[in-house]
Scaffold this active site. Structure first.
Site, short mmCIF file in Angstrom:
data_model
loop_
_atom_site.label_atom_id
_atom_site.label_comp_id
_atom_site.label_asym_id
_atom_site.label_seq_id
_atom_site.Cartn_x
_atom_site.Cartn_y
_atom_site.Cartn_z
CD GLU A 1 -40.18 -42.09 100.17
OE1 GLU A 1 -39.47 -41.12 99.91
OE2 GLU A 1 -41.44 -42.05 100.10
CG HIS B 1 -35.79 -28.88 81.94
ND1 HIS B 1 -36.64 -28.67 80.89
CD2 HIS B 1 -36.51 -29.52 82.90
CE1 HIS B 1 -37.84 -29.15 81.20
NE2 HIS B 1 -37.79 -29.68 82.41
CB ILE C 1 -37.14 -32.91 80.27
CG1 ILE C 1 -38.46 -33.35 79.63
CG2 ILE C 1 -36.25 -32.16 79.27
CD1 ILE C 1 -38.37 -34.39 78.57
CB CYS D 1 -41.83 -58.88 81.63
SG CYS D 1 -42.48 -57.49 80.67
CB SER E 1 -41.53 -34.21 81.30
OG SER E 1 -42.65 -33.47 81.66
NE ARG F 1 -45.93 -28.94 86.67
CZ ARG F 1 -46.99 -29.35 85.99
NH1 ARG F 1 -48.15 -29.52 86.58
NH2 ARG F 1 -46.89 -29.61 84.70
CB ILE G 1 -37.48 -29.38 95.04
CG1 ILE G 1 -36.78 -29.00 96.36
CG2 ILE G 1 -36.47 -29.79 93.97
CD1 ILE G 1 -35.69 -27.97 96.25
CB THR H 1 -38.60 -38.33 91.89
OG1 THR H 1 -38.23 -37.15 92.61
CG2 THR H 1 -37.40 -38.83 91.13
CE LYS I 1 -38.88 -25.86 82.70
NZ LYS I 1 -39.38 -26.08 84.08
C1 FAD Z 1 -45.89 -33.10 86.08
C2 FAD Z 1 -44.46 -32.84 86.42
C3 FAD Z 1 -43.50 -32.73 85.41
C4 FAD Z 1 -42.17 -32.47 85.73
N1 FAD Z 1 -41.22 -32.53 84.75
C5 FAD Z 1 -39.93 -32.34 85.07
C6 FAD Z 1 -38.91 -32.49 84.11
O1 FAD Z 1 -39.15 -32.91 82.99
N2 FAD Z 1 -37.64 -32.19 84.46
C7 FAD Z 1 -37.32 -31.75 85.70
O2 FAD Z 1 -36.17 -31.42 85.93
N3 FAD Z 1 -38.25 -31.67 86.66
C8 FAD Z 1 -39.54 -31.97 86.38
N4 FAD Z 1 -40.49 -31.92 87.34
C9 FAD Z 1 -40.10 -31.58 88.69
C10 FAD Z 1 -39.47 -32.76 89.41
O3 FAD Z 1 -40.22 -33.93 89.21
C11 FAD Z 1 -39.41 -32.43 90.89
O4 FAD Z 1 -38.80 -31.18 91.04
C12 FAD Z 1 -38.58 -33.45 91.65
O5 FAD Z 1 -38.98 -34.75 91.33
C13 FAD Z 1 -38.74 -33.19 93.13
O6 FAD Z 1 -37.98 -34.15 93.80
P1 FAD Z 1 -37.99 -34.21 95.37
O7 FAD Z 1 -37.08 -35.30 95.76
O8 FAD Z 1 -37.70 -32.87 95.93
O9 FAD Z 1 -39.49 -34.54 95.76
P2 FAD Z 1 -40.28 -35.92 95.58
O10 FAD Z 1 -39.88 -36.65 94.39
O11 FAD Z 1 -41.72 -35.60 95.74
O12 FAD Z 1 -39.77 -36.77 96.80
C14 FAD Z 1 -40.18 -36.52 98.12
C15 FAD Z 1 -40.27 -37.85 98.82
O13 FAD Z 1 -40.54 -37.63 100.20
C16 FAD Z 1 -41.46 -38.60 100.65
N5 FAD Z 1 -42.13 -38.03 101.82
C17 FAD Z 1 -43.06 -37.05 101.86
N6 FAD Z 1 -43.39 -36.77 103.14
C18 FAD Z 1 -42.65 -37.61 103.92
C19 FAD Z 1 -42.53 -37.80 105.32
N7 FAD Z 1 -43.24 -37.07 106.19
N8 FAD Z 1 -41.69 -38.76 105.78
C20 FAD Z 1 -40.96 -39.52 104.92
N9 FAD Z 1 -41.03 -39.35 103.57
C21 FAD Z 1 -41.85 -38.41 103.08
C22 FAD Z 1 -42.38 -38.83 99.46
O14 FAD Z 1 -43.02 -40.09 99.53
C23 FAD Z 1 -41.41 -38.72 98.30
O15 FAD Z 1 -40.90 -39.97 97.91
C24 FAD Z 1 -41.82 -32.24 87.07
C25 FAD Z 1 -42.77 -32.38 88.08
C26 FAD Z 1 -44.06 -32.72 87.77
C27 FAD Z 1 -45.04 -33.00 88.85
#
Ligand code: FAD
Length: 495
Positions: free
Chosen positions: A41, A59, A57, A417, A55, A325, A352, A51, A264
């Site tokens: 990470e 869904h 949620i 806290c 929001s 996103r 994602i 993550t 949404k």
């Molecule tokens: C504004 C907003 C609202 C949303 N609301 C919702 C919701 O209510 N419900 C829902 O289901 N989804 C929601 N989503 C979508 C959801 O947050 C994402 O789909 C999900 O968190 C993606 O997870 P992930 O693990 O794929 O990516 P991330 O959470 O982005 O994790 C990727 C990780 O990889 C790490 N990383 C990146 N590059 C490297 C590298 N080269 N080497 C090592 N580590 C690296 C990053 O630091 C990060 O920790 C929302 C997203 C946003 C932005």
């Protein structure tokens, strides 16, 4: 032994890049098999990307077009999050959601969402209106003419969920390496080598779950089905306000408006900790880590919130934040979970975006299935323990339990806290647990010290001192969220 020797001297079965919901859940699911796993990470802690700022949620699954991966995985993910949260003691509430229609055109959209939900396997949905609707949601605007009620939807603590499954993965032997940015992948005989800032990591299989970084790990390597161009991710920011717990109850369900092509829309929702969340908007930004909030953005989400709840008290906001996103450039806007063009044992999990949190466990099952198809032997781990060590919560104890806890460990008697009533004993536990906190934000996400009304104004110096003591680090080296975010400046830096 240094970190370098510990991790670089070994060939792992699987290296997971990224500890967001996708990577964390994948590590948890892989722990059920006889495999050696490492999670790499870039950030200083679990859930450092999208993550941590969304929001929250869970869904129900009626948004996605049937047949798309999002449509196939959402209802299952929603069901699994409830189950995992109960098992691993994660804050989750099956509060249900309402998509609110304001007039005939919106109501036609509710019918479309309802039929998509049926096709995607969402249970219990109903279109409701009038007294039934306003009894469920007394403060909802009287302009709302009908709503799609989805009782299976919920809310969760996103980082709490990731931390829980990472702890369970760690208890079952997974390694975690933080502040490690994977920069390059190379084939070396029977394994792949990941090169980061210093330590090379070797693994037979790699899962690229790096969120907004997914299209950058190997250049032009992800080809979505039916598209000529390789996948690119566009950063699309969403801004939020979080209201104080004094406003808790203003919305009993997650309240959406009808979705548009931008997403949404702006929602109002309770959170699992009794606050109210308002947002997000959706605007393309030029930089992938642009999580600033803007006055215009806050005005926009305020107007969106008032459309749903006209008398909402937005002056009760205790903080603002934004998440970004990873919006794919594809026409389908679906998740792209595909084997690398260049490396046959590298699997990309890219694009994602929402509902990536809700789909998390089902996405991870899909990833594990794909790894199996790619040749990873999936032999059940007979010693797998689907649990994590219990964590104390002083605030939730009865008076008798509190007295007994303080008698056994006087650190329960020291409140660090005040806003969230978090004791020294809980902070010590957060730091010394498997995959424990290493900085202020890590403590905040595990036990909520600094999450309350004063946003850490009172407790940060005390938490800094505890981190310094337990990590055997100089106070000046304690950070908010990794290198570059040191809390104190050294006397000789102040000239
Ligand atoms: C504004 C907003 C609202 C949303 N609301 C919702 C919701 O209510 N419900 C829902 O289901 N989804 C929601 N989503 C979508 C959801 O947050 C994402 O789909 C999900 O968190 C993606 O997870 P992930 O693990 O794929 O990516 P991330 O959470 O982005 O994790 C990727 C990780 O990889 C790490 N990383 C990146 N590059 C490297 C590298 N080269 N080497 C090592 N580590 C690296 C990053 O630091 C990060 O920790 C929302 C997203 C946003 C932005």
């Amino acid at each position: 032994m240094s970190y370098d020797q510990r991790y670089s001297g070994k060939i792992y079965d699987v290296a997971v890049i990224g500890a967001g919901i996708t990577g964390s859940m994948t590590a948890y699911k892989l722990a059920k098999y006889k495999l050696s796993v490492i999670v790499l990470e870039k950030g200083s802690d679990i859930a450092s990307g999208a993550t941590k700022a969304n929001s929250a949620i869970v869904h129900a699954g009626f948004d996605a077009v049937p047949g798309a991966l999002k449509g196939k995985l959402n209802a299952d993910g929603c069901r699994q999050i409830k189950e995992i949260s109960e098992k691993l003691n994660v804050h989750y509430d099956n509060c249900g959601s309402l998509v609110c229609a304001f007039g005939e055109a919106d109501e036609r959209h509710l019918d479309l969402l309802y039929s998509r939900g049926i096709a995607n396997g969402v249970e219990g949905m109903r279109i409701i209106r009038g007294d039934e609707l306003f009894e469920l949601e007394p403060q909802l605007s009287r302009e709302c003419t009908a709503a799609l009620f989805a009782p299976t939807a919920g809310i969760v603590c996103p980082w709490g969920l990731c931390i829980a499954v990472c702890e369970a993965a760690a208890v079952n032997g997974a390694d975690f390496l933080f502040s490690y940015e994977a920069k390059k992948v190379e084939q070396r005989g029977g394994y792949l080598e990941i090169n980061g800032d210093d330590t090379p990591i070797r693994a037979r299989y790699i899962v690229n779950a790096s969120g907004l970084g997914a299209d950058l790990l190997v250049e032009n390597d992800i080809s979505p089905d039916g598209e000529e161009e390789p996948l690119r991710l566009n950063p699309r920011r969403g801004e939020y306000m979080l209201l104080d717990t004094s406003e808790g109850g203003v919305a009993k369900h997650t309240l959406f408006v009808c979705p548009s092509e931008k997403g949404k829309g702006i929602l109002v929702s309770p959170t699992v900790h009794g606050n109210v969340i308002v947002g997000p908007n959706a605007h393309e930004v030029d930089c992938r880590d642009n999580t600033t909030t803007t006055p215009e953005g806050i005005d926009e989400i305020s107007a969106g919130a008032r459309r749903l709840i006209p008398h909402i008290n937005l002056r009760a906001a205790i903080t603002q934040f934004a998440g970004v996103r990873p919006t794919p450039t594809t026409k389908a806007k679906d998740f792209v979970i595909k084997t690398s063009k260049r490396f046959p044992t590298l699997l990309h999990a890219a694009g994602i975006d929402s509902p990536g949190l809700a789909c998390g466990p089902a996405v991870a099952d899909y990833i594990v299935g794909k790894l199996g198809e790619m040749g990873l032997p999936l032999l059940p781990n007979p010693d797998f323990s689907d649990s994590r060590p219990p964590s104390p919560c002083f605030k939730a104890m009865s008076d008798e339990e509190k007295a007994a806890a303080i008698k056994e460990n006087p650190a329960f008697g020291r409140i660090i806290c005040r806003c969230e009533t978090v004791t020294e004993a809980e902070i010590v536990d957060a730091i010394t647990r498997p995959v424990g906190a290493r900085d202020l934000d890590g403590v905040k996400r595990r036990v909520r010290a600094g999450m309350g009304r004063c946003q850490g104004g009172f407790c940060s110096p005390r938490v800094t001192a505890i981190l310094s003591r337990l990590l055997h680090k100089d106070m000046y080296d304690i950070t908010k969220k990794g290198e570059g975010s040191e809390i104190l400046s050294r006397p000789d830096d102040r000239d």
